[in-house]
Write an enzyme that holds these catalytic residues in place. Sequence first.
Site, short mmCIF file in Angstrom:
data_model
loop_
_atom_site.label_atom_id
_atom_site.label_comp_id
_atom_site.label_asym_id
_atom_site.label_seq_id
_atom_site.Cartn_x
_atom_site.Cartn_y
_atom_site.Cartn_z
N ASP A 125 39.42 39.53 39.48
CA ASP A 125 40.22 40.26 39.24
C ASP A 125 41.56 39.79 39.40
O ASP A 125 42.48 40.19 38.42
CB ASP A 125 40.39 41.86 39.95
CG ASP A 125 39.08 42.39 39.36
OD1 ASP A 125 38.98 42.16 38.45
OD2 ASP A 125 38.71 43.18 40.46
N ASP A 181 32.66 42.64 33.50
CA ASP A 181 33.34 42.42 33.77
C ASP A 181 34.35 41.07 34.38
O ASP A 181 35.17 41.27 32.91
CB ASP A 181 34.59 43.59 34.60
CG ASP A 181 33.77 44.59 34.69
OD1 ASP A 181 32.92 44.74 34.94
OD2 ASP A 181 34.52 46.05 35.33
N1 GLY Z 1 36.34 45.92 35.87
C1 GLY Z 1 36.75 47.19 36.78
C2 GLY Z 1 36.91 48.26 35.19
O1 GLY Z 1 36.41 47.97 33.99
O2 GLY Z 1 36.73 49.63 35.18
#
Ligand code: GLY
Length: 500
Positions: A125, A181
């Site tokens: 992230d 993600d």
């Molecule tokens: N990347 C974490 C979410 O979308 O909750």
Amino acid sequence: MITQNRMVRRVLFSPARMVTLLLVLHYPEVLSAQNLDSLVSRSLEFAAQQLQATVVAVGDSTEYPRSTLEDGSWSVKSSSSWTSGFFPGCLWYMFQWTGDSLWYRWARRWTAGLRDEQYDTGTHDVGFKVFCSYGNGYRLTRESGYDEVILRAAQSLATRYNSTVGCTRSWNNRTFPVIIDNMMNLELLLWASKNGGEASWYDMAVSHALRTMEDHVRMDGSTYQIVDYNPTTGDIIQKETAQGYSVESTWARGQSWGLYGFTMAYRETGDDRFLETAQGLADYVVHNLPDDYVPYWDYQAPDLPNEEKDASAAAIAASALLELSTLATGEQDQLAYRAAAENILASLCSPAYLAEGTNSHGILLHGVGNHNKDTEVDVSLIYANYYFIEALLRYSGVIQPKLALRGDSQPVPEGFVVYQNYPNPFNPHTTIPYQLSSPSPVTFVVYDLTGRLAHTFEGGIQGPGRHQFKFNAGTLSSGIYLVKIQAGTQSQSVKMTLMR
Ligand code: GLY
């Protein structure tokens, strides 16, 4: 050999899919282009109001709004949260939209609080955190030092790459999990590799996207959330979900992350496999949207239609579909993706989803963070707001599609194309990129917003290909101008922001 995704596309081009596309192309009665234009403008105005109020309410630029509480106010997190980049990202988008230095100052403040995140090697992230904040800031202002932060963040992300798996590791739990993600964070590596970073970061991103294409994307264009790998052999240990209803179901936000991520991967690499994959995912979304075009939190949630909607999945998909509609090669696909994006946006701009008139400090209602844990259910989510604003700006043409894709060898479209300028506060020089399809004499005429002629520049005769108009504002004062670019017999106008 037919890859899995080529088969996906083949299935999706069946007659049944054609019927779906025709249905998608049929606008609901309420939605004319004019209606949507005014809904989008009103929603942007509302977004500005809410964000301004949030700046005042939060005050402390080391605190980052994440999701709304029962009383409508924002819960805040520290810079280390995966969501911290989205609030400064929203502020940068407001600066891009308005050209107002107030937004610039706020965006810089909340961006500065994320400086240390560039060293975060503990999560994929780092991409969201740094690219939405410093990335947007650098794109809009070329602020010196921001590029170094982005490059350092890319280096941090690259430490998570394992060449046996061919992916960057997403989370630190399990064995070597890669989540759908993570496609979003490849943009950091791709940008950095082209802007002074290591060439190997590009290869890492491509490898990661290819492996995700093979392992996360199903035959019907839907996606798994998690694939856990053995880092020594590269073998798959198992497929799982964290936020979806079940392993084999399709978590709606994950599907949108994948759609956006593969669209971005195609934009940045020109690799047709990513376009095919993005279209496979897009077709799944378009085919499975409910009547109001906003997905439920999982496409196979157990008690449909009595399940929560997830506006974040809708906003991310709308933004991605707008971009995909400019990249897909078939006209029918382009129209279908654009129509789907517009339908989603019209729904999100309606009272059913826009927080106008409610106690919420957010912009979009009805997001779902984690349904399985019953956390952040039916709230405003900062990332839903970020991608909603991005989609509104893409719809309005304020964020232009990037110069494409297959490098300089791509034929320049008929006529010519003008792209958004890069305003640089405190520097009266700005650059407007454009491309020509044939040699033309070029003239730039600058008007102020009252329509008064401010300046004319003769650009001489320019050959086919890409060019940049470097604008020296001379004595012009700060403000928004219209620049009419005349190339031969054709002309186009763009809005230009000038700040001193
Ligand atoms: N990347 C974490 C979410 O979308 O909750």
